[in-house]
Write a protein that holds these residues in place. Structure first.
Motif, PDB file in Angstrom:
ATOM      1  N   SER A 246     -25.060 -48.743  43.367  1.00 21.39           N
ATOM      2  CA  SER A 246     -25.911 -48.119  44.190  1.00 21.39           C
ATOM      3  C   SER A 246     -25.464 -49.228  45.712  1.00 21.39           C
ATOM      4  O   SER A 246     -26.101 -50.157  45.910  1.00 21.39           O
ATOM      5  N   GLU A 247     -24.531 -48.117  46.256  1.00 22.41           N
ATOM      6  CA  GLU A 247     -24.182 -49.406  47.289  1.00 22.41           C
ATOM      7  C   GLU A 247     -23.448 -48.818  48.357  1.00 22.41           C
ATOM      8  O   GLU A 247     -23.904 -47.077  48.106  1.00 22.41           O
ATOM      9  N   SER A 248     -23.594 -48.928  50.181  1.00 20.72           N
ATOM     10  CA  SER A 248     -23.312 -48.324  50.781  1.00 20.72           C
ATOM     11  C   SER A 248     -22.307 -47.307  50.914  1.00 20.72           C
ATOM     12  O   SER A 248     -20.837 -47.838  50.103  1.00 20.72           O
ATOM     13  N   LEU A 249     -21.869 -45.845  51.147  1.00 21.05           N
ATOM     14  CA  LEU A 249     -20.204 -45.462  51.133  1.00 21.05           C
ATOM     15  C   LEU A 249     -19.906 -46.116  51.777  1.00 21.05           C
ATOM     16  O   LEU A 249     -19.441 -46.071  53.016  1.00 21.05           O
ATOM     17  N   PRO A 250     -18.025 -46.184  51.400  1.00 19.34           N
ATOM     18  CA  PRO A 250     -17.632 -47.053  51.583  1.00 19.34           C
ATOM     19  C   PRO A 250     -16.801 -45.930  52.747  1.00 19.34           C
ATOM     20  O   PRO A 250     -16.700 -44.069  52.725  1.00 19.34           O
ATOM     21  N   ALA A 251     -16.382 -45.914  54.518  1.00 21.67           N
ATOM     22  CA  ALA A 251     -15.667 -45.171  54.660  1.00 21.67           C
ATOM     23  C   ALA A 251     -14.956 -43.944  54.855  1.00 21.67           C
ATOM     24  O   ALA A 251     -14.492 -43.532  54.941  1.00 21.67           O
ATOM     25  N   GLU A 252     -13.675 -44.559  53.291  1.00 20.73           N
ATOM     26  CA  GLU A 252     -12.295 -44.025  52.945  1.00 20.73           C
ATOM     27  C   GLU A 252     -13.100 -43.217  52.177  1.00 20.73           C
ATOM     28  O   GLU A 252     -12.869 -41.999  51.791  1.00 20.73           O
ATOM     29  N   LYS A 253     -14.212 -42.667  51.585  1.00 22.18           N
ATOM     30  CA  LYS A 253     -14.921 -41.715  50.965  1.00 22.18           C
ATOM     31  C   LYS A 253     -15.851 -40.799  51.899  1.00 22.18           C
ATOM     32  O   LYS A 253     -16.568 -39.970  51.780  1.00 22.18           O
ATOM     33  N   ARG A 254     -15.868 -41.178  53.181  1.00 22.14           N
ATOM     34  CA  ARG A 254     -17.020 -39.879  53.796  1.00 22.14           C
ATOM     35  C   ARG A 254     -16.464 -38.818  53.815  1.00 22.14           C
ATOM     36  O   ARG A 254     -17.852 -38.200  54.451  1.00 22.14           O
ATOM     37  N   TRP A 255     -15.513 -38.769  53.957  1.00 18.20           N
ATOM     38  CA  TRP A 255     -14.777 -36.881  54.023  1.00 18.20           C
ATOM     39  C   TRP A 255     -15.647 -36.114  52.444  1.00 18.20           C
ATOM     40  O   TRP A 255     -15.962 -36.007  52.943  1.00 18.20           O
ATOM     41  N   ARG A 256     -15.153 -37.173  52.034  1.00 19.59           N
ATOM     42  CA  ARG A 256     -16.527 -36.647  50.553  1.00 19.59           C
ATOM     43  C   ARG A 256     -17.588 -35.682  51.094  1.00 19.59           C
ATOM     44  O   ARG A 256     -18.080 -34.952  49.755  1.00 19.59           O
ATOM     45  N   ILE A 257     -18.733 -36.158  51.365  1.00 19.12           N
ATOM     46  CA  ILE A 257     -19.914 -35.780  51.941  1.00 19.12           C
ATOM     47  C   ILE A 257     -20.028 -34.905  53.659  1.00 19.12           C
ATOM     48  O   ILE A 257     -21.374 -34.154  53.694  1.00 19.12           O
ATOM     49  N   HIS A 258     -18.731 -34.832  54.450  1.00 18.16           N
ATOM     50  CA  HIS A 258     -18.416 -34.272  55.499  1.00 18.16           C
ATOM     51  C   HIS A 258     -18.323 -33.177  55.648  1.00 18.16           C
ATOM     52  O   HIS A 258     -18.619 -31.995  56.972  1.00 18.16           O
ATOM     53  N   TYR A 259     -17.053 -33.116  54.950  1.00 17.88           N
ATOM     54  CA  TYR A 259     -16.659 -31.699  54.499  1.00 17.88           C
ATOM     55  C   TYR A 259     -17.502 -30.333  53.083  1.00 17.88           C
ATOM     56  O   TYR A 259     -17.646 -31.409  52.315  1.00 17.88           O
ATOM     57  N   VAL A 260     -17.314 -29.301  53.427  1.00 15.81           N
ATOM     58  CA  VAL A 260     -17.870 -28.944  52.303  1.00 15.81           C
ATOM     59  C   VAL A 260     -16.610 -28.199  51.408  1.00 15.81           C
ATOM     60  O   VAL A 260     -15.144 -28.531  51.995  1.00 15.81           O
ATOM     61  N   HIS A 261     -16.728 -28.384  50.304  1.00 14.92           N
ATOM     62  CA  HIS A 261     -15.835 -28.358  49.176  1.00 14.92           C
ATOM     63  C   HIS A 261     -16.221 -27.193  47.949  1.00 14.92           C
ATOM     64  O   HIS A 261     -17.272 -26.756  47.899  1.00 14.92           O
ATOM     65  N   ASN A 262     -15.246 -25.824  47.881  1.00 12.67           N
ATOM     66  CA  ASN A 262     -15.644 -25.339  46.894  1.00 12.67           C
ATOM     67  C   ASN A 262     -15.060 -25.072  45.481  1.00 12.67           C
ATOM     68  O   ASN A 262     -13.414 -25.828  45.531  1.00 12.67           O
ATOM     69  N   ILE A 263     -15.555 -24.363  44.607  1.00 11.42           N
ATOM     70  CA  ILE A 263     -14.130 -24.489  43.012  1.00 11.42           C
ATOM     71  C   ILE A 263     -13.314 -23.114  42.993  1.00 11.42           C
ATOM     72  O   ILE A 263     -14.124 -22.054  43.470  1.00 11.42           O
TER      73      ILE A 263
END
Length: 430
Positions: A246-263
């Motif tokens: 459990s660590e601080s979210l790295p900057a390079e992974k922030r896109w994972r939670i900034h945009y909506v993702h669909n299947i």
């Protein structure tokens, strides 16, 4: 004569050991008296021997664990031969046929069908096992971690081949404390369904028993590095705390939670739609899909209304399995959790849950940037699939499990680990 001996044993057990010694009752009712009396002197009949292995049994496990170069070279050369690679393949139908007689299957495979100690009996664990292929891997993992006081939920991907589902169902049906999840899902890589699979098993395990103390989730290509007793003692030392990355979210992974993702068509797709901020202004943490958490943590995940709101928020993120557990671990009031301040961050190297070698972090011992030595097997999606040469290093670490192993490619690493852990477990019991 046998009936007299068997009756004497049962009377003796009732008078001397009481209800706690279920393992002796098993022995008295299922095995002959010579073997029962032999158990009191030695556990040797439960040891894994070379005869319990396949073509990999020709390897020198003692030498491999000591990193003897000749033994390691022999193992590596063996895995490269076509004959060996063909002989190690075990069809799914083999397990369907073998489990027609469950009692014989468990005896032949030397499953531990009794607790090895009162300490372990009094500290049961709950496992979620998410599988989609490689039945041999699954069965050997189950055998390595099986104990009758524990409880196991198995989730087979709905997309799995029918033979895989049938074989795993046949195996689980042989054990009263191993069951298939009540609601299986079709798992999409990096999608919410991977979390849902574990959530469904969490709910089944939570409702099935109130006795277990900690929850551990696994996939089919994990394998333990510790005996059940070692894990129990390490968990007791946590005093109710959880152990997970459990660590601080790295900057390079922030896109994972900034945009909506669909299947779409069975694959996760990133859209241009921005997501709303997470509820309660909670900092999103980065972690792993694999965790070691208390029953209280699981109860909060299943019942807490605020966590349910957070859970819903995660459903359209990318790879939420690497975010949700790490974030809940920093949620105020969750049993065993830590404050969200980064001083309480825990890395995968420090957590008990899982040891994984990522290709980008491998290197020589004198490299300052390397986290661990180079992989001695091969890589799949930048993760090391361990070879025999990795075993000594693996066993030097404190982690409960390591990922990945592949018995279809290199069963030697698994075979030597199996023998080592069983010998250690039986020595602890004596």
């Amino acid at each position: 004569m046998w009936l007299l001996k068997r009756g004497s044993w049962l009377l003796f057990l009732k008078l001397t050991v009481g209800l706690g010694s279920l393992w002796m009752l098993y022995l008295a009712s299922h095995l002959d008296t010579d073997k029962v009396s032999g158990f009191t002197r030695s556990h040797s009949w439960l040891e894994y021997t070379d005869e319990d292995g396949g073509p990999e049994k020709v390897c020198n496990c003692s030498g491999i664990l000591q990193r003897d170069q000749e033994s390691l070279e022999q193992a590596k050369l063996l895995t490269l031969t076509k004959t060996f690679r063909k002989r190690i393949q075990i069809p799914d139908e083999f397990y369907i046929n073998e489990t027609q007689d469950c009692r014989n299957f468990k005896l032949r495979r030397k499953y531990l069908t009794f607790p090895l100690s009162k300490e372990e009996e009094d500290f049961p664990l709950a496992y979620s096992m998410v599988v989609h292929h490689k039945v041999q891997n699954f069965e050997r993992l189950l055998r390595a971690i099986y104990a009758p006081q524990n409880i196991y939920c198995v989730h087979v991907d709905k997309k799995s081949a029918p033979s895989v589902t049938s074989a795993i169902l046949a195996i689980t049906s042989c054990f009263p404390n191993v069951f298939m999840v009540s609601e299986a899902v079709s798992v999409v890589y990096a999608g919410w369904s991977r979390v849902q699979a574990d959530l469904n098993c969490m709910a089944d395990l939570y409702n099935a028993s109130t006795k277990w103390k900690y929850f551990i989730n696994l996939c089919g290509q994990d394998f333990p590095l510790k005996t059940n007793l070692e894990m129990v003692r390490m968990l007791q030392s946590l005093k109710g705390s959880n152990s997970l990355e459990s660590e601080s979210l790295p900057a390079e992974k922030r896109w994972r939670i900034h945009y909506v993702h669909n299947i779409t068509d069975g694959k996760i797709k990133t859209t241009k739609e921005l997501k709303k901020p997470p509820p309660f202004n909670l900092p999103i943490k980065s972690g792993s899909a694999y965790i070691v958490v208390s029953r209280g943590y699981v109860g909060s995940v299943l019942k807490d209304s605020k966590i349910k709101e957070l859970t819903n928020w995660f459903k359209d993120t990318y790879s939420p399995d690497e975010l949700i557990w790490a974030t809940i671990q920093r949620f105020p009031g969750v049993p065993g959790s830590k404050w969200p301040n980064r001083k309480y961050d825990q890395t995968d190297v420090n957590a008990f849950a899982r040891l994984v070698k990522w290709a980008g972090h491998e290197g020589s011992q004198d490299s300052e940037s390397a986290v661990y030595p180079e992989c001695q097997g091969n890589h799949v999606r930048s993760i090391c699939v361990y070879g025999a040469g990795d075993l000594q290093w693996l066993l030097q670490n404190h982690h409960f499990f390591a990922n990945k192993f592949d018995t279809d490619r290199d069963p030697i690493a698994v075979f030597c680990l199996e023998k080592h852990l069983r010998h250690k477990a039986l020595a602890e019991a004596e």
